[in-house]
Design a protein around this motif. Structure first.
Motif, PDB file in Angstrom:
ATOM      1  N   ALA A 291      34.843  30.343  45.898  1.00 51.59           N
ATOM      2  CA  ALA A 291      34.007  30.508  44.699  1.00 51.59           C
ATOM      3  C   ALA A 291      34.220  31.861  44.046  1.00 51.59           C
ATOM      4  CB  ALA A 291      32.536  30.324  45.059  1.00 51.59           C
ATOM      5  N   VAL A 292      34.563  32.865  44.824  1.00 48.98           N
ATOM      6  CA  VAL A 292      34.743  34.214  44.276  1.00 48.98           C
ATOM      7  C   VAL A 292      36.060  34.271  43.509  1.00 48.98           C
ATOM      8  CG1 VAL A 292      35.083  36.649  44.844  1.00 48.98           C
ATOM      9  CG2 VAL A 292      33.355  35.303  46.066  1.00 48.98           C
ATOM     10  N   LYS A 293      35.975  34.618  42.248  1.00 52.47           N
ATOM     11  CA  LYS A 293      37.156  34.701  41.380  1.00 52.47           C
ATOM     12  C   LYS A 293      37.495  36.129  40.965  1.00 52.47           C
ATOM     13  CE  LYS A 293      37.176  30.202  41.310  1.00 52.47           C
ATOM     14  NZ  LYS A 293      38.138  29.458  42.169  1.00 52.47           N
ATOM     15  N   ARG A 294      36.507  37.020  41.011  1.00 57.45           N
ATOM     16  CA  ARG A 294      36.704  38.372  40.485  1.00 57.45           C
ATOM     17  C   ARG A 294      35.997  39.372  41.391  1.00 57.45           C
ATOM     18  NH1 ARG A 294      35.428  39.348  34.229  1.00 57.45           N
ATOM     19  NH2 ARG A 294      37.338  38.102  34.133  1.00 57.45           N
ATOM     20  N   VAL A 295      36.689  40.468  41.703  1.00 62.69           N
ATOM     21  CA  VAL A 295      36.131  41.541  42.524  1.00 62.69           C
ATOM     22  C   VAL A 295      36.101  42.800  41.665  1.00 62.69           C
ATOM     23  CG1 VAL A 295      36.366  42.886  44.642  1.00 62.69           C
ATOM     24  CG2 VAL A 295      37.073  40.478  44.604  1.00 62.69           C
ATOM     25  N   ILE A 296      34.916  43.414  41.570  1.00 61.04           N
ATOM     26  CA  ILE A 296      34.688  44.513  40.626  1.00 61.04           C
ATOM     27  C   ILE A 296      34.185  45.728  41.401  1.00 61.04           C
ATOM     28  CG2 ILE A 296      33.406  45.224  38.558  1.00 61.04           C
ATOM     29  CD1 ILE A 296      32.957  42.078  38.168  1.00 61.04           C
ATOM     30  N   GLY A 297      34.740  46.879  41.090  1.00 63.30           N
ATOM     31  CA  GLY A 297      34.283  48.103  41.726  1.00 63.30           C
ATOM     32  C   GLY A 297      34.752  49.311  40.955  1.00 63.30           C
ATOM     33  N   VAL A 298      34.272  50.468  41.353  1.00 62.21           N
ATOM     34  CA  VAL A 298      34.692  51.703  40.682  1.00 62.21           C
ATOM     35  C   VAL A 298      36.103  52.067  41.119  1.00 62.21           C
ATOM     36  CG1 VAL A 298      34.223  54.142  40.314  1.00 62.21           C
ATOM     37  CG2 VAL A 298      32.327  52.516  40.420  1.00 62.21           C
ATOM     38  N   SER A 299      36.286  52.304  42.420  1.00 60.54           N
ATOM     39  CA  SER A 299      37.617  52.658  42.918  1.00 60.54           C
ATOM     40  C   SER A 299      37.820  52.167  44.346  1.00 60.54           C
ATOM     41  CB  SER A 299      37.824  54.175  42.852  1.00 60.54           C
ATOM     42  OG  SER A 299      36.809  54.851  43.572  1.00 60.54           O
TER      43      SER A 299
ATOM     44  N   GLY B 241      44.127  36.043  45.947  1.00 60.31           N
ATOM     45  CA  GLY B 241      44.049  35.174  44.776  1.00 60.31           C
ATOM     46  C   GLY B 241      42.897  35.482  43.850  1.00 60.31           C
ATOM     47  N   LYS B 242      42.342  36.690  43.944  1.00 60.72           N
ATOM     48  CA  LYS B 242      41.221  37.078  43.093  1.00 60.72           C
ATOM     49  C   LYS B 242      41.691  38.101  42.055  1.00 60.72           C
ATOM     50  CE  LYS B 242      39.028  34.981  46.442  1.00 60.72           C
ATOM     51  NZ  LYS B 242      38.683  33.535  46.366  1.00 60.72           N
ATOM     52  N   GLU B 243      40.981  38.175  40.956  1.00 55.71           N
ATOM     53  CA  GLU B 243      41.220  39.224  39.976  1.00 55.71           C
ATOM     54  C   GLU B 243      40.479  40.485  40.421  1.00 55.71           C
ATOM     55  OE1 GLU B 243      40.425  40.307  35.249  1.00 55.71           O
ATOM     56  OE2 GLU B 243      39.499  38.521  36.159  1.00 55.71           O
ATOM     57  N   GLY B 244      41.170  41.594  40.475  1.00 54.14           N
ATOM     58  CA  GLY B 244      40.549  42.863  40.806  1.00 54.14           C
ATOM     59  C   GLY B 244      40.323  43.684  39.553  1.00 54.14           C
ATOM     60  N   VAL B 245      39.096  44.147  39.358  1.00 54.64           N
ATOM     61  CA  VAL B 245      38.744  44.909  38.164  1.00 54.64           C
ATOM     62  C   VAL B 245      38.272  46.303  38.583  1.00 54.64           C
ATOM     63  CG1 VAL B 245      37.276  45.045  36.114  1.00 54.64           C
ATOM     64  CG2 VAL B 245      38.090  42.820  36.926  1.00 54.64           C
ATOM     65  N   PHE B 246      39.071  47.312  38.287  1.00 59.19           N
ATOM     66  CA  PHE B 246      38.673  48.695  38.512  1.00 59.19           C
ATOM     67  C   PHE B 246      37.899  49.193  37.302  1.00 59.19           C
ATOM     68  CE2 PHE B 246      42.257  48.837  41.582  1.00 59.19           C
ATOM     69  CZ  PHE B 246      41.587  49.406  42.667  1.00 59.19           C
ATOM     70  N   LEU B 247      36.663  49.594  37.512  1.00 61.58           N
ATOM     71  CA  LEU B 247      35.886  50.197  36.439  1.00 61.58           C
ATOM     72  C   LEU B 247      36.313  51.643  36.210  1.00 61.58           C
ATOM     73  CD1 LEU B 247      32.372  48.827  37.453  1.00 61.58           C
ATOM     74  CD2 LEU B 247      33.901  47.924  35.689  1.00 61.58           C
TER      75      LEU B 247
END
Length: 374
Positions: A263-271, A282-288
Motif C-alpha cells: 500500500a505504501v507508494k511514497r516515502v517522505i522525509g527531510v534527509s 519500489g517506492k517513490e522517495g521524496v526528500f524535503l
C-alpha cells in the motif's frame, strides 16, 4: 617534520548533554579499522587527531572561543558549515593537520573539508552509507581530489549490487505482519533531533520547516503514516505542518516492514536514509531537504561532489594504494583482499538501524506470540 596519514572526524561535535567530544570514540573505532591497510599502502605512520577532554588533543574549547561560538550543540550547528571563520580559528584547525600527507576522516564536518581544501591538504571523507538493508553496513566515500576520485571509481558499487539485497529484505518482511493493516499510501519518517544531515544555514531543521512541501507531497485527502525515529519520539515537527491530527497515524512497526507494504507508494522525509532506500523497494522517495549523500548510481556517473559506494574493498591495502598513488608514494600491490564475516561492521560499531529486528528479534517475537495464542 615526519609526514603521516591522519585519521580524524568531526572534531567539533559535542554531546547533547555536556560540552564533551561526541565523536572521539567513533574516530578511534575508524582508526583501528583502517590503520593497518593504510600503513601497508603508504609506509607512513597512521595516527589520530581528535578532541579528547581527558588528555592532549585538538583544543576544541579554544577553537569555539576563537570562532565566537557558544560551547554547546547550537554552537556546533553554527560552525558545521560556516561560510567563514575568524583567522585565529581557521589557523587552529589547519595547524592540527599541518604534517598530514593525507587526511582520512570519518564523517568530517563541512567546515573541515573546506579548510583542508584551502590549505591544499588532500582529504577523503568516509561515512556510513544510507543503504542499510544488506548483509552489512558499507561506506559512502567522497574526496576533494580529482585524482583520488579516479581511483575510487574502480571500487564503486553500482546500484544493481544492492537490488538483490533489497529483494531479500522485501521477501523477509513479507512474512512479518504489521501491528495493524497498512492501507495508507504515504509514509512520513522522522529523524533524531540533532543530526548533521539536518543542518542548513546554521540551524537544525525538522518537518515543520517544510510544511507547504510536505502537505503537497501527502495530498489533501486520506491518512498519513508517520514513523517516528526510535531516539526521537517527540514528533519531529509532524504536528506543526498544518495537517489535522486525525490524518496522522503514528506507526510503531519496523521501518523495513513498512517499506515492504504494497500500500505504501511514497516515502517522505527531510534527509532520512529511508528516503534514499525507498526506491529499492519500489517506492517513490521524496526528500524535503537535501539528501545527506548524493550517491552515484553507476561507475560512469561517479564524479566530484558525489559519493562512491564502497562495500568491503576498504579493508584491503590495494584499495588505499589505488586511491593514494596519484598523491604520494605507495607500496606495490599484493592482490590480498580480506574477507569479513556478515554483519562485521554492524556488530563492531554496535549500530543495526533496524536490521537486527527483522532478522533476529522479530522472528522470535512472532514465534512467541503464536505459541502463546495456541
Amino acid at each position: 617534520m615526519t609526514r603521516r596519514v591522519i585519521i580524524t572526524g568531526d572534531l567539533l561535535r559535542p554531546q547533547e548533554e555536556a560540552f564533551r567530544p561526541a565523536q572521539r570514540d567513533n574516530i578511534r573505532w575508524f582508526h583501528r579499522l583502517v590503520r593497518r591497510p593504510l600503513a601497508a599502502a603508504t609506509g607512513l605512520p597512521v595516527e589520530t587527531v581528535l578532541w579528547d577532554h581527558l588528555g592532549p588533543g585538538f583544543d576544541a574549547p579554544g577553537f569555539y572561543a576563537a570562532a565566537g561560538a557558544t560551547p554547546d550543540v547550537e554552537g556546533w550547528v553554527s560552525l558545521f558549515d560556516a561560510p567563514a571563520l575568524t583567522i585565529e580559528a581557521a589557523a587552529m584547525m589547519v595547524a592540527a593537520y599541518a604534517d598530514a600527507a593525507m587526511v582520512v576522516g570519518f564523517e568530517l564536518a563541512e567546515i573541515q573539508k573546506r579548510l583542508l581544501t584551502q590549505a591544499r591538504i588532500p582529504w577523503i571523507d568516509v561515512n556510513i552509507h544510507p543503504y542499510r538493508f544488506g548483509p552489512d553496513l558499507l561506506f559512502a566515500i567522497a574526496t576533494g581530489e580529482p585524482e583520488v576520485m579516479a581511483g575510487l571509481r574502480r571500487h564503486h558499487a553500482d546500484d544493481l549490487i544492492f537490488e538483490p539485497w533489497a529483494d531479500l529484505m522485501a521477501a523477509t518482511v513479507s512474512r512479518i505482519p504489521p501491528h495493524r493493516p497498512i492501507l495508507e499510501p504515504c509514509l512520513v519518517v522522522g529523524q533524531t533531533r540533532v543530526d548533521r544531515a539536518l543542518i542548513r544555514d546554521g540551524r537544525l531543521l525538522d518537518l515543520a520547516h517544510f510544511a507547504p512541501a510536505l502537505r503537497e507531497a501527502v495530498g489533501e485527502e486520506g491518512r498519513v503514516l508517520f514513523k517516528p525515529h526510535p531516539y526521537n519520539p517527540g514528533g519531529f515537527g509532524i504536528h506543526h505542518v498544518g495537517l489535522p491530527l486525525s490524518r496522522i497515524r503514528e506507526v510503531p512497526d519496523n521501518s523495513y516492514v513498512l517499506l515492504g507494504q504494497d500500500a505504501v507508494k511514497r516515502v517522505i522525509g527531510v534527509s532520512s536514509s529511508l528516503v534514499a532506500e525507498a526506491r529499492f523497494f519500489g517506492k517513490e522517495g521524496v526528500f524535503l531537504g537535501t539528501p545527506p549523500f548524493h550517491i552515484a548510481p553507476s561507475r560512469q556517473a561517479l564524479r566530484m561532489g558525489l559519493h562512491a559506494s564502497v562495500v568491503d574493498a576498504w579493508a584491503a591495502a590495494d584499495f588505499w594504494r589505488d586511491l593514494l598513488a596519484p598523491l604520494l608514494p605507495v607500496t606495490a600491490h599484493d592482490g590480498h583482499r580480506p574477507v569479513l564475516p556478515p554483519n562485521a561492521l554492524r556488530a563492531s560499531l554496535r549500530q543495526f538501524w533496524g536490521w537486527d529486528e527483522i532478522f533476529l528479534q522479530l522472528p522470535w517475537d512472532i514465534a512467541a506470540a503464536r505459541a502463546a495464542a495456541r
